[in-house]
Design an enzyme around this catalytic site. Structure first.
Site, PDB file in Angstrom:
ATOM      1  N   GLU A 172      57.229  -9.272  -2.183  1.00  0.00           N
ATOM      2  CA  GLU A 172      58.028  -9.495  -0.898  1.00  0.00           C
ATOM      3  C   GLU A 172      57.046  -8.593   0.220  1.00  0.00           C
ATOM      4  O   GLU A 172      56.209  -7.707  -0.494  1.00  0.00           O
ATOM      5  CB  GLU A 172      59.489  -8.526  -0.548  1.00  0.00           C
ATOM      6  CG  GLU A 172      60.159  -9.401  -1.458  1.00  0.00           C
ATOM      7  CD  GLU A 172      61.484  -9.100  -0.372  1.00  0.00           C
ATOM      8  OE1 GLU A 172      61.539  -8.433   0.406  1.00  0.00           O
ATOM      9  OE2 GLU A 172      62.991  -9.361  -0.935  1.00  0.00           O
ATOM     10  N   LEU A 173      56.268  -9.541   1.487  1.00  0.00           N
ATOM     11  CA  LEU A 173      55.927  -8.767   2.052  1.00  0.00           C
ATOM     12  C   LEU A 173      56.015  -7.240   2.822  1.00  0.00           C
ATOM     13  O   LEU A 173      57.247  -6.761   2.968  1.00  0.00           O
ATOM     14  CB  LEU A 173      56.022  -9.535   3.259  1.00  0.00           C
ATOM     15  CG  LEU A 173      55.119 -10.496   3.780  1.00  0.00           C
ATOM     16  CD1 LEU A 173      54.879 -11.905   4.550  1.00  0.00           C
ATOM     17  CD2 LEU A 173      53.985 -10.403   2.887  1.00  0.00           C
TER      18      LEU A 173
END
Length: 815
Positions: A463-464
């Site tokens: 995930e970012l």
């Protein structure tokens, strides 16, 4: 906390009392009977016990018998009505009343699902507007009792120590209302309950404000007024029937309270031609006038069912059904696939659900031993990874591989989040990370061939960056990692598919816009873009103020929940974003999707999940994505501790024992649908494949507004959902000819929900083989079969309960 018990001034012969804009005081108080508050305009804060409820226009709220509460207007234009219903009158018509608890809060439902409460509003308005109030009161009481009440599990509504004293008093108050016609005394109650009579006398007067004897007389007077106004009988009979010892004591009680004799009191109210409610000004309220004018069918009160008729021509023009649900299934970390139990579950699942890709993370985690150190230095070991990839090939599943996490020997920091301790930091040296990725990619290509590996997906990280959960470096450090890794992989072969970490929507910092802009400006390869969508959200401000542990204890994370259209909103948002910020043709994939990623949320185990999945997969917005990957295939998920109970709220379609949940059959039913849609509505879809017909009907109900704000429900409780109705669908298909085999599958709380059966079994934690096999067998939906010869028309009536699904398959016989 101090409470006072107040008396509601019911008029003789009238079982209800109505007040407009009356708050009594800002002190908590209690009274017998039920109270329904309806806010017309403004804002109102109602405190019930320890909880504050903020009412807005048109909200309804019910106060239970002797429930402590207070009502405080919050705006100058606040206008509301309070309807009190006498407990003696309610008990006369429902002997279970003192064992019931009502839960009527219209603000629990969203604005587009107010039907159950609109019935209350209509009945309330009709009661206000008509003189024959007894009939209207009974209709209202009957409806709210059938719809909004449940039997108390214990006679004491609140067992907290702080309220123990009033719990004792409330038992005495209820005893008075039940036995006031007899010779009930406080001494008698004290002996039965093993209390000192002086102690009971003191706490009764302290909490009620009057002596036991005075309260008993008040209840007897209240009851006698019904008889006085509604029965042509002697005063002596009324006195004795109401619990007074003789006519003389009754005369004295009435004279002291009203300064009139019983006969004078009766005559006074007859002469006044009292219409029952004396609601001066209330009938002029716009909301009351509006709801009083609405029609109300008797079935809406009696059956709690919404009926609809659906007439469709199977030869009508249709459109292609985009099946986004069977593309990707998540399994968590890669090493999960070394577990034989999970392998058996995936193999069995593959036979019923045509999954194309299996997505997993953590291919570089410590437990897979990918980096080994010896005298010659570091070398890469792909033995365990190859074992996993071989297994997916055996099942004809394609890997969707998330390149993560950072090996400890290459990590710049010792940061981790999940139970398996995957390192979330950037590399110390980018060259080390790139050599790892290159070795892995070449291993895959040399072992399985470039053509095969080119069909796989390679996602660079999970995930970012947000709050240090999946990535503890900066956003710029991640951009550089993605750039270097994507260029490396595309340098090996342009046919290999690469994409960045998933957008997680944790922040408002527009991470996706920045990443897409970075890729466009720096010519960074991008074959697919992804996001993760969940309906739970971390209250980061509350959570970050607490001391953190590693790994994180998920039970300590404060969650709240998004609105029912959250998935649709984010799918449309991402579709617009990609169209605006990245003109090139790239695939959009939801890599992980579920109601929640909280592996302790019991809703994952319930029948609710089947309708949640079906409703969202069939929504028009789902077509914006190429694929939507469910989290997860199994409760065997190494990201978090695996609990000992068979049902603990895990996110999987199958629990740790291999018992299939209701969510599993949502995917089975979706997979039975045909490729062409010829009819679709709010609660159903009709498809065809050749001359075979498929019908899927479902009754989806979302958690209520209180739960969404972070209210934690009692474990295993279905009470956290919006009030909803069963569906009765009358289906008529036209232009259908021939002989068909008709299969009807039913999935609901009574059929196919292993979780509900486990609750009925007693929630036993340690199941043996016999008990596990029993739940495995009962977890299947019910099935009915019949043969039909159709000459143009097919009629079917489906009863779909809340959280229920009906799947109809019509397969044509050929001669």
């Amino acid at each position: 906390m101090k409470y006072s018990v107040i008396q509601i001034p019911y008029l003789p012969g009238c079982p209800v009392h109505v007040k407009i804009n009356e708050t009594n005081s800002e002190e908590l108080h209690r009274h017998s009977g039920l109270e329904i508050i309806w806010l017309f305009t403004g804002k109102l804060k109602v405190t019930i016990g320890q909880n504050d409820y903020h009412l807005h226009e048109n909200n309804l709220l019910l106060i239970n018998h002797f429930e402590s509460h207070r009502v405080i207007p919050q705006a100058l234009n606040t206008r509301f009505i309070q309807l009190h219903v006498d407990s003696l009158y309610i008990y006369k018509h429902n002997h279970d009343f003192y064992n019931l608890n009502y839960d009527l809060k219209s603000f629990k439902n969203s604005e587009d699902n107010q039907h159950p409460y609109d019935v209350v509003r209509i009945l309330f308005s009709q009661l206000v507007g008509k003189g024959e109030e007894n009939k209207e009161v009974l209709r209202l009481l009957g409806y709210i009792t059938s719809r909004f009440s449940k039997k108390l599990s214990s006679p004491e509504p609140d067992n907290r120590a702080s309220n123990k004293e009033f719990n004792i008093v409330q038992q005495i108050l209820n005893r008075v209302e039940l036995d006031f016609k007899g010779k009930v005394t406080l001494n008698q109650i004290a002996q039965e309950q093993h209390y000192n009579s002086s102690y009971l006398s003191d706490i009764f007067r302290k909490n009620v404000g009057v002596t036991f004897k005075a309260y008993l007389e008040e209840v007897r007077i209240r009851y006698s007024l019904f008889l006085l106004q509604n029965q042509e009988t002697s005063i002596t009979n009324i006195a004795l029937s109401s619990g007074f010892s003789d006519e003389k004591s009754y005369y004295k009680a009435i004279k002291d309270k009203f300064s009139l004799t019983p006969l004078q009191l009766r005559k006074k109210h007859l002469e006044e031609n009292h219409d029952g409610l004396a609601l001066t000004g209330s009938s002029k309220e716009q909301l009351i006038h509006h709801y009083a004018s609405l029609p109300l069918e008797l079935k809406a009160i009696e059956e709690n069912t919404i009926q609809s008729t659906i007439v469709k021509d199977i030869q009508a023009d249709g459109y292609e059904l985009k099946q986004v649900w069977n593309k990707i299934m998540n399994i968590g970390s890669a090493n999960t696939l070394l577990n034989q139990n999970i392998r058996d579950q995936i193999k069995e699942m593959r036979e019923e659900i045509p999954i194309e890709y299996l997505r997993f993370e953590g291919v570089f985690n410590q437990e897979l031993d990918v980096i080994q150190k010896d005298r010659d230095g570091l070398k890469f070991n792909w033995k365990f990874i190859n074992n996993i990839l071989d297994y997916t090939r055996e099942l004809e599943l394609k890997p969707f591989i998330c390149l993560s996490y950072m090996p400890l020997l290459f990590a710049s920091k010792s940061t981790s989040f999940f139970n398996y301790q995957g390192n979330t930091s950037p590399p110390k040296e980018m060259s080390q990370w790139l050599s790892l990725v290159q070795s892995f990619m070449m291993n895959c290509i040399n072992r399985y061939g470039l053509d095969t590996v080119s069909e796989w997906y390679f996602q660079i990280w999970t995930e970012l960056p947000a709050y240090g959960i999946h990535w503890s470096g900066t956003l710029e450090q991640y951009f550089e990692l993605y750039k270097q890794t994507a260029l490396l992989i595309k340098g090996i072969s342009p046919s290999l598919k690469v994409g960045p970490a998933a957008e997680n929507f944790h922040t408002d910092e527009q991470l996706s816009e920045r990443l897409l802009g970075f890729c466009r400006e720096n010519a960074v390869p991008l074959d697919f873009y992804s996001c993760n969508i969940y309906h739970n959200r971390v209250k980061f401000k509350d959570w970050l103020e607490r001391s953190q542990t590693s790994p994180v204890d998920i039970k300590l994370i404060p969650f709240q929940y998004e609105a029912k259209n959250h998935t649709r909103h984010l799918l449309e948002k991402m579709h617009r974003l990609l169209e605006t910020h990245y003109k090139e043709d790239i695939e959009f994939i939801v890599t992980r999707w579920n109601f929640s990623w909280d592996v302790t949320n019991f809703l994952h185990d319930t029948a609710f999940m089947a309708t949640f999945i079906i409703d969202h997969m069939l929504d028009h917005s789902a077509a914006h994505a190429k694929a939507i990957g469910f989290l997860s295939a199994s409760d065997i998920l190494y990201e978090w501790d695996i609990k000992s109970n068979p049902f603990f709220g895990g996110t999987g379609l199958v629990n740790t024992e291999g018992i299939k949940k209701s969510a599993y059959y949502a995917f089975v039913f979706l997979s039975k649908l045909g490729s062409t849609v010829f009819a679709k509505g709010k609660n159903y879809i009709m498809t065809k494949r050749g001359e075979n017909i498929q019908i899927l009907a479902y009754n989806h109900t979302y958690p209520d507004q209180l739960f969404m704000k972070g209210g934690q429900p009692d474990q295993h409780s279905y009470d956290i959902f919006e009030e909803s109705n069963d569906l009765l669908l009358n289906i008529h298909l036209q232009n259908i000819y021939g002989t068909y085999k008709c299969k009807q599958y039913s999935l609901n709380r009574n059929h196919g929900s292993a979780y509900d059966e486990w609750i009925r079994m007693g929630e036993y934690a340690d199941l043996n083989h016999e008990e596990t096999d029993y739940l495995k067998n009962i977890s299947r939906p019910s099935l009915q079969l019949k043969q039909l010869t159709l000459t143009g028309d097919f009629h079917l009536t489906l009863h779909v309960p809340v959280h229920g699904v009906e799947c109809i398959i019509l397969n044509k016989f050929y001669k």
